[in-house]
Design an enzyme around this catalytic site. Structure first.
Site, PDB file in Angstrom:
ATOM      1  N   SER A 207      31.844  46.880  32.318  1.00 52.33           N
ATOM      2  CA  SER A 207      31.877  48.184  31.668  1.00 52.33           C
ATOM      3  C   SER A 207      31.083  49.194  32.496  1.00 52.33           C
ATOM      4  CB  SER A 207      31.368  48.067  30.231  1.00 52.33           C
ATOM      5  OG  SER A 207      31.624  49.235  29.488  1.00 52.33           O
ATOM      6  N   ASP A 319      42.736  46.280  27.397  1.00 53.56           N
ATOM      7  CA  ASP A 319      41.484  47.040  27.302  1.00 53.56           C
ATOM      8  C   ASP A 319      41.822  48.493  26.968  1.00 53.56           C
ATOM      9  OD1 ASP A 319      39.027  48.245  27.549  1.00 53.56           O
ATOM     10  OD2 ASP A 319      38.516  47.286  29.449  1.00 53.56           O
ATOM     11  N   HIS A 350      38.299  44.554  26.283  1.00 55.23           N
ATOM     12  CA  HIS A 350      37.231  45.120  27.101  1.00 55.23           C
ATOM     13  C   HIS A 350      36.210  44.046  27.452  1.00 55.23           C
ATOM     14  CE1 HIS A 350      34.822  48.210  28.864  1.00 55.23           C
ATOM     15  NE2 HIS A 350      33.809  47.990  28.058  1.00 55.23           N
TER      16      HIS A 350
END
Length: 580
Positions: A207, A319, A350
């Site tokens: 991320s 995602d 994600h």
């Protein structure tokens, strides 16, 4: 801003697995000089030979950066922790490095109210650091692990700037320190050198933590040999915007660069960053959604030409936080600049993946790029794609070289029971009304029924499995009865237990000419609007139907204006990257 609270996405760590085989000693060599190393191999990978209990912990070091993001007249320092194996005095080790804004937690901050009117362009119509699994797995194998806190977070100085050059240089400084080009100090002010390191660094993270490796790689910093960005951003514009439309990261409606920075602003005396937050608010231009210099400074794709490190991209095909355009445009730019690369696309959302022997593959990748071990990792096909049944497929590149852009004139299913109407028929006109409070999963249901708030176009029932690999695009000609609206296209798989939204894309009609400039839309005048959906790699099963659903506002992603805007569609087509 509303009273709603937000939680920004968190990063993940990786699991560890050990595979036995034969052992050997090797020495790695840098171009500039020979560095003595001591490792042993099993199955082409480093094996654990160093004691975790004897590992050396350098806690609370502070690396001096090149920037003064809080404008206090002093160079910012970033806080890091180092864990490394206890080696003989002359033995050097490479570094696995992760920088993060999340280590000291997140603050609850207000987000933007998205239940508001769109802006019409006025113009003339035309937390405590845990070295965790990185340290537990890699330190015994002869690696140092460095975990840092990015500017404005935790014990670091400065202010968070959501992806700009200051944040990049603050992160880069740790690599400079490892290579003797920057200074680091203990809490007591004693200077500390990284004379235990070969200077070879690999960055990784998930991320935001994976975004920073992308960003730093574009500096071409010496010593950064490889990066493994997982679920990472390559352009911040495409994280918070799409074709001029203000778009939320999945699950985080109302988030933007300023409240992201506020959420990670966990340093002491956070009030010193007030002006920086105001500058983020002004620069992001939430009113128009246009691409500007603010976003250009946070676009790493355009700087791919400067990347000298190899890149191992990992991304989930489902995602909807860091959407798939992020990996697709980055992968393409890296290829155009001949950057050594590899990519895994998995079926998760994600985050990363633990299947397909992920830990062993990551281990081999780092061994190759940081220790110079010839283990065959670069002889494999570049791309692994996980299929819907969880098996893995190896392909030479992505999109699949066999994918061909195919323009399709779809069939309208919800306006005629007996006679499907070609979407391309010039004498046919269809209209629908915007209602931002109806969610997309409701709007794609029952495609055979007439619903006022959508248009549904379906292909004939598929006679064989049909795979797409790449970026679907849509083009419609029509008009809007107001000067402002959202446009949303949903690519849908019909035929399973329930409709599945495969991918989607958005546009602000006012950006009909470019994402840099808004054009005043004249109500009732015909325009041709063309926009992309999020890239995907997906198999539609035989017996299913491919559908395209047109709606205006998308409840989970767009601004949600008042209901009632009427959109009229005349000519349209969709382009799908179909694998032949």
């Amino acid at each position: 801003m509303s009273k709603k609270k937000m939680a920004i996405t968190l990063s993940a760590m990786l699991s560890a697995t050990i595979i036995p085989s034969f052992t050997m000693d090797v020495h790695a060599e840098k171009k500039e000089e020979t560095k003595n190393t001591k490792i042993e191999l099993e199955n082409g990978m480093t094996k654990p030979i160093y004691s975790l209990d004897e590992a050396i912990m350098d806690e609370n070091l502070y690396v001096e950066t090149e920037v003064d993001s809080d404008q206090d007249g002093k160079k910012d320092r970033v806080s890091i922790k180092v864990m490394r194996p206890k080696t003989d005095p002359n033995v050097k080790v490479p570094v696995i490095y992760e920088m993060s804004p999340y280590r000291s937690g997140l603050k609850d901050v207000p987000v933007y109210n998205v239940d508001e009117e769109l802006y019409a362009y006025e113009g003339k119509p035309y937390g405590a650091i845990n070295l965790g699994s990185y340290g537990n797995y890699y330190v015994p194998r002869g690696y140092a692990v460095i975990l840092g806190e990015s500017i404005g977070t935790g014990k670091s100085d400065g202010c968070p700037t959501t992806g700009d050059e200051q944040e990049i240089l603050g992160t880069k400084s740790v690599i400079d320190w490892v290579n003797g080009r920057a200074k680091a100090f203990t809490e007591q002010g004693e200077e500390v050198q990284a004379n235990w390191s070969t200077g070879n660094v690999g960055m990784t993270g998930v991320s935001y933590n994976g975004t920073l490796p992308n960003a730093v790689a574009t500096t071409g910093v010496e010593g950064l040999k490889t990066i493994i960005p997982i679920a990472a951003i390559s352009s911040w514009y495409d994280y918070y915007r799409a074709n001029g439309a203000v778009i939320a990261p999945g699950g985080y409606q109302g988030e933007d660069t300023d409240n992201m920075a506020e959420a990670v602003l966990t340093r002491e005396n956070p009030e010193v960053c007030g002006q920086v937050i105001k500058e983020l608010t002004a620069g992001q231009d939430r009113k128009t959604g246009n691409y500007n210099d603010f976003w250009d400074k946070r676009n790493y794709v355009k700087d791919a030409k400067n990347v000298k490190a190899s890149v191992f991209v990992v991304h989930g095909l489902n995602d909807w936080n860091v959407k798939t355009k992020q990996f697709a445009q980055w992968w393409e730019a890296l290829g155009e600049n001949n950057v050594p690369r590899k990519m895994w696309l998995h079926q998760g959302g994600h985050g990363g993946t633990s299947s397909n022997n992920w830990q062993q593959t990551q281990n081999k990748w780092l061994d190759y790029w940081l220790y110079g071990i010839e283990n065959g990792i670069m002889d494999e096909p570049m791309v692994d794609v996980q299929r819907e049944n969880k098996t893995w497929q190896k392909i030479k590149n992505w999109p699949d070289p066999a994918a061909v852009p195919s323009k399709i004139r779809m069939y309208l299913s919800n306006k005629s029971v007996n006679l499907p109407l070609s979407m391309g028929s010039a004498n046919k006109v269809f209209s629908f009304l915007d209602d931002a409070q109806i969610k997309s999963n409701q709007l794609v249901a029952n495609p055979e029924l007439e619903v006022a708030n959508r248009l549904v176009y379906t292909m004939p029932v598929l006679q064989k499995d049909t795979r797409i690999s790449g970026t679907p695009k849509i083009s419609i000609t029509g008009n809007i009865d107001r000067s402002v609206s959202n446009l949303t296209a949903l690519l849908v798989d019909y035929g399973g237990a329930k409709p599945e939204i495969v991918t989607r894309g958005w546009m602000d009609p006012q950006n009909v000419k470019s994402i840099e400039n808004s054009t005043a839309i004249q109500p009732g005048k015909d325009y041709t609007f063309t926009w992309d959906m999020q890239p995907d790699d997906y198999v539609f099963k035989a017996g299913h139907q491919i559908g395209v659903v047109l709606i205006a506002s998308d409840y989970d992603y767009t601004i949600r204006p008042k209901a009632g805007t009427k959109l009229t569609v005349k000519l349209s087509e969709v382009t799908l990257p179909i694998v032949k």
